[in-house]
Design a protein around this motif. Structure first.
Motif, PDB file in Angstrom:
ATOM      1  N   ILE A 150      16.239  15.191  57.809  1.00 62.18           N
ATOM      2  CA  ILE A 150      15.547  15.352  56.521  1.00 62.18           C
ATOM      3  C   ILE A 150      16.130  14.454  55.438  1.00 62.18           C
ATOM      4  N   ASN A 151      17.081  13.600  55.825  1.00 59.24           N
ATOM      5  CA  ASN A 151      17.717  12.678  54.868  1.00 59.24           C
ATOM      6  C   ASN A 151      18.449  13.420  53.750  1.00 59.24           C
ATOM      7  N   ALA A 152      19.125  14.488  54.111  1.00 56.02           N
ATOM      8  CA  ALA A 152      19.959  15.185  53.134  1.00 56.02           C
ATOM      9  C   ALA A 152      21.111  14.278  52.714  1.00 56.02           C
ATOM     10  N   GLU A 153      21.623  14.502  51.527  1.00 54.50           N
ATOM     11  CA  GLU A 153      22.702  13.669  51.008  1.00 54.50           C
ATOM     12  C   GLU A 153      24.076  14.218  51.353  1.00 54.50           C
ATOM     13  N   VAL A 154      24.122  15.470  51.782  1.00 50.52           N
ATOM     14  CA  VAL A 154      25.400  16.101  52.113  1.00 50.52           C
ATOM     15  C   VAL A 154      25.138  17.347  52.954  1.00 50.52           C
ATOM     16  N   VAL A 155      26.081  17.659  53.834  1.00 50.84           N
ATOM     17  CA  VAL A 155      26.093  18.955  54.516  1.00 50.84           C
ATOM     18  C   VAL A 155      27.117  19.807  53.787  1.00 50.84           C
ATOM     19  N   MET A 156      26.701  20.954  53.283  1.00 49.40           N
ATOM     20  CA  MET A 156      27.619  21.853  52.599  1.00 49.40           C
ATOM     21  C   MET A 156      27.924  23.023  53.518  1.00 49.40           C
ATOM     22  N   LYS A 157      29.162  23.076  53.994  1.00 50.95           N
ATOM     23  CA  LYS A 157      29.578  24.129  54.920  1.00 50.95           C
ATOM     24  C   LYS A 157      30.248  25.242  54.113  1.00 50.95           C
ATOM     25  N   ALA A 158      29.548  26.386  54.014  1.00 50.06           N
ATOM     26  CA  ALA A 158      30.081  27.519  53.262  1.00 50.06           C
ATOM     27  C   ALA A 158      31.039  28.313  54.139  1.00 50.06           C
ATOM     28  N   THR A 159      32.246  28.573  53.622  1.00 53.21           N
ATOM     29  CA  THR A 159      33.244  29.329  54.366  1.00 53.21           C
ATOM     30  C   THR A 159      33.837  30.398  53.456  1.00 53.21           C
ATOM     31  N   ASN A 160      34.857  31.097  53.955  1.00 57.34           N
ATOM     32  CA  ASN A 160      35.533  32.104  53.131  1.00 57.34           C
ATOM     33  C   ASN A 160      36.873  31.612  52.609  1.00 57.34           C
ATOM     34  N   VAL A 161      37.126  30.292  52.739  1.00 53.15           N
ATOM     35  CA  VAL A 161      38.305  29.664  52.133  1.00 53.15           C
ATOM     36  C   VAL A 161      37.840  28.463  51.319  1.00 53.15           C
ATOM     37  N   ASP A 162      38.668  28.014  50.390  1.00 55.47           N
ATOM     38  CA  ASP A 162      38.240  26.985  49.441  1.00 55.47           C
ATOM     39  C   ASP A 162      38.489  25.562  49.926  1.00 55.47           C
ATOM     40  N   GLY A 163      38.203  25.307  51.205  1.00 54.93           N
ATOM     41  CA  GLY A 163      38.337  23.948  51.709  1.00 54.93           C
ATOM     42  C   GLY A 163      39.029  23.888  53.053  1.00 54.93           C
TER      43      GLY A 163
END
Length: 234
Positions: A150-163
């Motif tokens: 879909i030509n997204a600009e980023v994959v945002m991986k949501a987790t339970n830690v800040d990185g």
């Protein structure tokens, strides 16, 4: 906005809340609120969700189940989660479409890339269910695949830690967080960010991955604005 079109990856476990399994409606509502907030800013949102809160294909295979059968069961679990999230979003006035990698016309539209892109252009949140539609591929890989398609600009991986940390921060107090890290370093260090196949697919197509804590209010909005949230893999 830093990003005009994103692919948000959620784990199935994220929907459990404090429960041992299943779906916590309060958590689903909280996620829907955050997605609605970034849609209001004009961000186009694709979403892939796992099914580990209901059934995990790999786990089934390790207990003697045929891997293909187990993975198909896992894909159906992701569809249950996708429909729950679709319902929560629609209840909040966010137009949403669920597209399935497996054909189930009475439940969801079948995935077609051009159809998905058109839904995004019309301002609809698109939830990609049933993974890639093929066994032996995780929803991490599905997220990387759909993001590229879909030509997204980023994959945002949501987790339970800040990185991303040098070690599990919950087990090792001395673990330090990366603000940025290269794809190759993630692979070489064996850091548990996403599956190696998903990392390789993003690396090959120069698609960055942002790993961040979605449980903290405002983090998703901050992330799409390009503020210093989580760890960027690029």
């Amino acid at each position: 906005m830093k990003f005009a079109r994103i692919l948000l990856k959620l784990s199935g476990e994220a929907l459990m809340g404090d429960q041992k399994y299943g779906i916590d409606p309060a958590v689903v509502s909280m996620i829907a609120d955050q997605v609605k907030e970034i849609r209001a800013l004009g961000v186009e949102v694709g979403l892939v969700i796992g099914g580990g809160n209901i059934f995990r294909g790999v786990a089934g295979a390790t207990r003697g189940m045929d891997r293909t059968t187990a993975d198909h069961m896992g894909m159906l679990a992701t569809m249950i989660n996708a429909l729950a999230l679709q319902d929560a979003l629609e209840a909040k006035g966010v137009h949403t479409r669920t597209l399935s990698g497996l054909e189930m016309p009475k439940v969801a539209e079948s995935y077609i890339r051009r159809r998905a892109t058109r839904h995004l252009e019309k301002g609809r949140v698109v939830i990609f269910g049933a993974g890639t539609g093929n066994p032996y591929f995780s929803t991490d890989t599905a997220a990387a695949l759909r993001a590229n398609e879909i030509n997204a600009e980023v994959v945002m991986k949501a987790t339970n830690v800040d990185g991303i940390y040098t070690a599990d921060p919950k087990k090792d107090p001395s673990a330090t967080r990366f603000e940025r890290i290269a794809f190759q370093e993630v692979l070489e260090k064996g850091l548990k960010v996403m599956d190696a196949s998903a990392i390789a697919l993003c690396m090959e197509n120069h698609l960055p991955i942002l790993v961040f804590d979605m449980n903290k209010p405002g983090n998703l909005v901050a992330a799409v604005k390009g503020e210093a949230v989580g760890t960027l893999v690029s």
